[in-house]
Design a protein around this motif. Sequence first.
Motif, PDB file in Angstrom:
ATOM      1  N   ASN A   1       0.588  -1.072   0.205  1.00  0.00           N
ATOM      2  CA  ASN A   1       0.143   0.007  -0.031  1.00  0.00           C
ATOM      3  C   ASN A   1       0.865   1.225  -0.123  1.00  0.00           C
ATOM      4  OD1 ASN A   1       0.924  -0.527   2.721  1.00  0.00           O
ATOM      5  ND2 ASN A   1      -0.443   0.941   3.508  1.00  0.00           N
ATOM      6  N   ARG A   2       0.363   2.352  -0.488  1.00  0.00           N
ATOM      7  CA  ARG A   2       0.956   3.510  -0.581  1.00  0.00           C
ATOM      8  C   ARG A   2       1.030   4.341   0.790  1.00  0.00           C
ATOM      9  NH1 ARG A   2       0.471   8.203  -5.078  1.00  0.00           N
ATOM     10  NH2 ARG A   2       2.035   9.746  -4.135  1.00  0.00           N
ATOM     11  N   GLY A   3       2.089   4.752   1.400  1.00  0.00           N
ATOM     12  CA  GLY A   3       2.142   5.579   2.384  1.00  0.00           C
ATOM     13  C   GLY A   3       1.751   6.992   2.140  1.00  0.00           C
ATOM     14  N   ALA A   4       2.278   7.966   3.138  1.00  0.00           N
ATOM     15  CA  ALA A   4       2.127   9.219   3.012  1.00  0.00           C
ATOM     16  C   ALA A   4       3.202   9.934   2.014  1.00  0.00           C
ATOM     17  CB  ALA A   4       1.897   9.956   4.387  1.00  0.00           C
ATOM     18  N   ASP A   5       2.706  11.224   1.659  1.00  0.00           N
ATOM     19  CA  ASP A   5       3.598  12.043   0.772  1.00  0.00           C
ATOM     20  C   ASP A   5       3.806  13.241   1.901  1.00  0.00           C
ATOM     21  OD1 ASP A   5       3.144  10.486  -1.376  1.00  0.00           O
ATOM     22  OD2 ASP A   5       2.430  12.174  -2.553  1.00  0.00           O
ATOM     23  N   ILE A   6       5.095  13.276   2.252  1.00  0.00           N
ATOM     24  CA  ILE A   6       5.585  14.264   2.871  1.00  0.00           C
ATOM     25  C   ILE A   6       6.676  15.020   2.247  1.00  0.00           C
ATOM     26  CG2 ILE A   6       6.897  14.457   5.458  1.00  0.00           C
ATOM     27  CD1 ILE A   6       6.033  11.835   5.819  1.00  0.00           C
ATOM     28  N   VAL A   7       6.537  16.347   2.510  1.00  0.00           N
ATOM     29  CA  VAL A   7       7.446  17.214   1.891  1.00  0.00           C
ATOM     30  C   VAL A   7       7.947  18.304   3.253  1.00  0.00           C
ATOM     31  CG1 VAL A   7       7.767  19.306   0.461  1.00  0.00           C
ATOM     32  CG2 VAL A   7       6.267  17.630  -0.236  1.00  0.00           C
ATOM     33  N   PHE A   8       9.435  18.274   3.215  1.00  0.00           N
ATOM     34  CA  PHE A   8       9.986  18.838   4.295  1.00  0.00           C
ATOM     35  C   PHE A   8      10.453  20.471   3.552  1.00  0.00           C
ATOM     36  CE2 PHE A   8      10.588  14.763   6.003  1.00  0.00           C
ATOM     37  CZ  PHE A   8      10.263  14.966   7.638  1.00  0.00           C
ATOM     38  N   ILE A   9      10.339  21.291   4.166  1.00  0.00           N
ATOM     39  CA  ILE A   9      10.511  22.736   3.906  1.00  0.00           C
ATOM     40  C   ILE A   9      11.711  22.878   4.732  1.00  0.00           C
ATOM     41  CG2 ILE A   9       9.693  25.136   3.540  1.00  0.00           C
ATOM     42  CD1 ILE A   9       6.920  23.718   3.615  1.00  0.00           C
ATOM     43  N   LEU A  10      12.932  23.153   4.232  1.00  0.00           N
ATOM     44  CA  LEU A  10      14.272  23.385   5.241  1.00  0.00           C
ATOM     45  C   LEU A  10      14.667  24.847   4.692  1.00  0.00           C
ATOM     46  CD1 LEU A  10      16.298  22.342   7.093  1.00  0.00           C
ATOM     47  CD2 LEU A  10      17.429  21.289   5.103  1.00  0.00           C
ATOM     48  N   ASP A  11      14.882  25.483   5.844  1.00  0.00           N
ATOM     49  CA  ASP A  11      15.524  26.834   6.016  1.00  0.00           C
ATOM     50  C   ASP A  11      16.996  26.523   5.664  1.00  0.00           C
ATOM     51  OD1 ASP A  11      16.253  29.440   6.195  1.00  0.00           O
ATOM     52  OD2 ASP A  11      15.218  29.786   8.231  1.00  0.00           O
ATOM     53  N   VAL A  12      17.322  27.360   4.426  1.00  0.00           N
ATOM     54  CA  VAL A  12      18.802  27.049   4.161  1.00  0.00           C
ATOM     55  C   VAL A  12      19.634  28.515   4.447  1.00  0.00           C
ATOM     56  CG1 VAL A  12      18.640  25.129   3.011  1.00  0.00           C
ATOM     57  CG2 VAL A  12      18.408  27.404   1.889  1.00  0.00           C
ATOM     58  N   SER A  13      18.837  29.503   5.092  1.00  0.00           N
ATOM     59  CA  SER A  13      19.463  31.042   4.906  1.00  0.00           C
ATOM     60  C   SER A  13      20.566  30.882   5.961  1.00  0.00           C
ATOM     61  CB  SER A  13      18.481  31.807   5.904  1.00  0.00           C
ATOM     62  OG  SER A  13      18.002  31.304   7.047  1.00  0.00           O
ATOM     63  N   PRO A  14      21.614  31.881   6.096  1.00  0.00           N
ATOM     64  CA  PRO A  14      22.735  31.907   6.696  1.00  0.00           C
ATOM     65  C   PRO A  14      22.649  31.615   8.083  1.00  0.00           C
ATOM     66  CG  PRO A  14      23.183  33.371   5.009  1.00  0.00           C
ATOM     67  CD  PRO A  14      21.711  32.815   4.971  1.00  0.00           C
ATOM     68  N   SER A  15      21.563  31.983   8.832  1.00  0.00           N
ATOM     69  CA  SER A  15      21.498  31.896  10.265  1.00  0.00           C
ATOM     70  C   SER A  15      21.218  30.424  10.696  1.00  0.00           C
ATOM     71  CB  SER A  15      20.237  32.685  10.794  1.00  0.00           C
ATOM     72  OG  SER A  15      18.944  31.892   9.947  1.00  0.00           O
ATOM     73  N   MET A  16      21.258  29.687   9.772  1.00  0.00           N
ATOM     74  CA  MET A  16      21.124  28.001  10.059  1.00  0.00           C
ATOM     75  C   MET A  16      22.198  27.342  10.359  1.00  0.00           C
ATOM     76  SD  MET A  16      17.957  26.823  10.053  1.00  0.00           S
ATOM     77  CE  MET A  16      17.965  25.069   9.555  1.00  0.00           C
ATOM     78  N   ALA A  17      23.423  28.350   9.847  1.00  0.00           N
ATOM     79  CA  ALA A  17      24.732  27.811  10.357  1.00  0.00           C
ATOM     80  C   ALA A  17      25.145  27.984  11.805  1.00  0.00           C
ATOM     81  CB  ALA A  17      25.753  28.778   9.387  1.00  0.00           C
ATOM     82  N   ALA A  18      24.155  28.405  12.725  1.00  0.00           N
ATOM     83  CA  ALA A  18      24.583  28.703  14.089  1.00  0.00           C
ATOM     84  C   ALA A  18      24.800  27.619  14.586  1.00  0.00           C
ATOM     85  CB  ALA A  18      23.208  29.500  14.655  1.00  0.00           C
ATOM     86  N   LEU A  19      25.987  27.382  15.544  1.00  0.00           N
ATOM     87  CA  LEU A  19      26.456  26.305  16.062  1.00  0.00           C
ATOM     88  C   LEU A  19      26.027  26.021  17.488  1.00  0.00           C
ATOM     89  CD1 LEU A  19      29.997  26.688  14.880  1.00  0.00           C
ATOM     90  CD2 LEU A  19      28.468  24.948  14.083  1.00  0.00           C
ATOM     91  N   ASP A  20      24.505  25.728  17.685  1.00  0.00           N
ATOM     92  CA  ASP A  20      24.029  25.333  18.772  1.00  0.00           C
ATOM     93  C   ASP A  20      23.278  24.160  19.173  1.00  0.00           C
ATOM     94  OD1 ASP A  20      21.784  25.953  17.194  1.00  0.00           O
ATOM     95  OD2 ASP A  20      20.963  27.665  18.434  1.00  0.00           O
ATOM     96  N   MET A  21      23.538  23.019  18.097  1.00  0.00           N
ATOM     97  CA  MET A  21      22.903  21.587  18.129  1.00  0.00           C
ATOM     98  C   MET A  21      24.016  20.799  18.541  1.00  0.00           C
ATOM     99  SD  MET A  21      19.705  21.745  17.506  1.00  0.00           S
ATOM    100  CE  MET A  21      18.795  23.431  17.395  1.00  0.00           C
ATOM    101  N   ASP A  22      24.459  20.708  19.902  1.00  0.00           N
ATOM    102  CA  ASP A  22      25.503  19.857  20.490  1.00  0.00           C
ATOM    103  C   ASP A  22      26.624  19.651  19.324  1.00  0.00           C
ATOM    104  OD1 ASP A  22      24.120  19.138  22.528  1.00  0.00           O
ATOM    105  OD2 ASP A  22      23.337  17.214  21.827  1.00  0.00           O
ATOM    106  N   GLY A  23      27.200  20.953  18.876  1.00  0.00           N
ATOM    107  CA  GLY A  23      28.452  21.132  18.140  1.00  0.00           C
ATOM    108  C   GLY A  23      28.194  21.232  16.816  1.00  0.00           C
ATOM    109  N   LYS A  24      26.996  20.926  16.384  1.00  0.00           N
ATOM    110  CA  LYS A  24      26.479  20.990  14.979  1.00  0.00           C
ATOM    111  C   LYS A  24      25.764  22.190  14.824  1.00  0.00           C
ATOM    112  CE  LYS A  24      26.150  15.990  14.387  1.00  0.00           C
ATOM    113  NZ  LYS A  24      25.216  14.748  13.844  1.00  0.00           N
TER     114      LYS A  24
END
Length: 332
Positions: A87-110
């Motif tokens: 059977n077919r599952g769900a269709d899921i679209v992730f909308i990911l922010d790729v602006s420079p602020s996403m380079a902030a290092l506050d995710m356990d070193g990442k």
Amino acid sequence: MSFSFDNPFFAVSALIIIPLCAIILSRLRNPFVAAIPLGAPGGVHFKASQVNGIVRLLKFMEITGVLLLFLSAAGPSVNISEMVFLNRGADIVFILDVSPSMAALDMDGKNRFTAGRNLIGEFANRRLSDSIGLVAVGEEAALLLPPTADRRALMQRLEQLRIGELGDGTALGMGIAVAAYHLDKSNAKRKIAAIITDGENNAGAIHPETAADMLREMGISFWVIAIGSPGEVPIDYIDPFTNIRQTGIFDSRYDTESLRQLSAAGGGTFIYAQNADAFAAAFSQLDDSEITIQRTRIINKRQPVSFQFLLSALLMLAAVRFIRRHILEAIL
């Protein structure tokens, strides 16, 4: 994956009888052959170490070639078990922010971008019956991959994505609208759009709440995951246009209430993830809440490989003949 043979006798001969005969013959000496040392009396005997090495290699190749011939005659096949979704599952679209602020290092070193990219990949590998799509948001928004079950294509596209490649802005409304457009064309029974961002809308011609309202009218489940800790955070990334490394301190302050209102406009769920653990928990909540029933069946496939063994044997024996005729004779 496993091997099976149509004629096991040839396989036994190849794996046991022939190697045993080769070992016995290699230990027997011809009684009519006498060893005569070459060279001047009292001098150093002639040693053909190079020739002996080639001869041993040729014997090994001959035995291997004969083994492969017997294995080919045994009718080998590769047995593969493959899981098929009924059977077919769900269709899921992730909308990911790729602006420079996403380079902030506050995710356990990442940085936030890398953490989000990894969590999307892990989520996709847990939901094999679902089709996953990807939209990137910067100053503009772009569909990078329509909903697909091809996990390799998804992982490659995630790996190719770079911070800042769509400019410095954050066009949340455009990203949501792109996801809505492609999900509306889907015939999946369950459709989901999930936006991952650390900022407010400041670019694009479509207001985020207008786009979110479109999702609600289309019956598309909507998730807003706001990430990042408040305050001053180190930032580090390479500008994709200039290849210059950008480092410094980023003042991470944005209005989470506007993102909460965005979620409400789309009739969705809002999650605020300030650290890596909360970010991972957000994906777990998404996984647990958007359950799809997976009906699967195991299909066993049998693929004959006799030709591959035969071809390898012929190439091996042909190589032996060529070396003896053109290389060994030249040395001697």
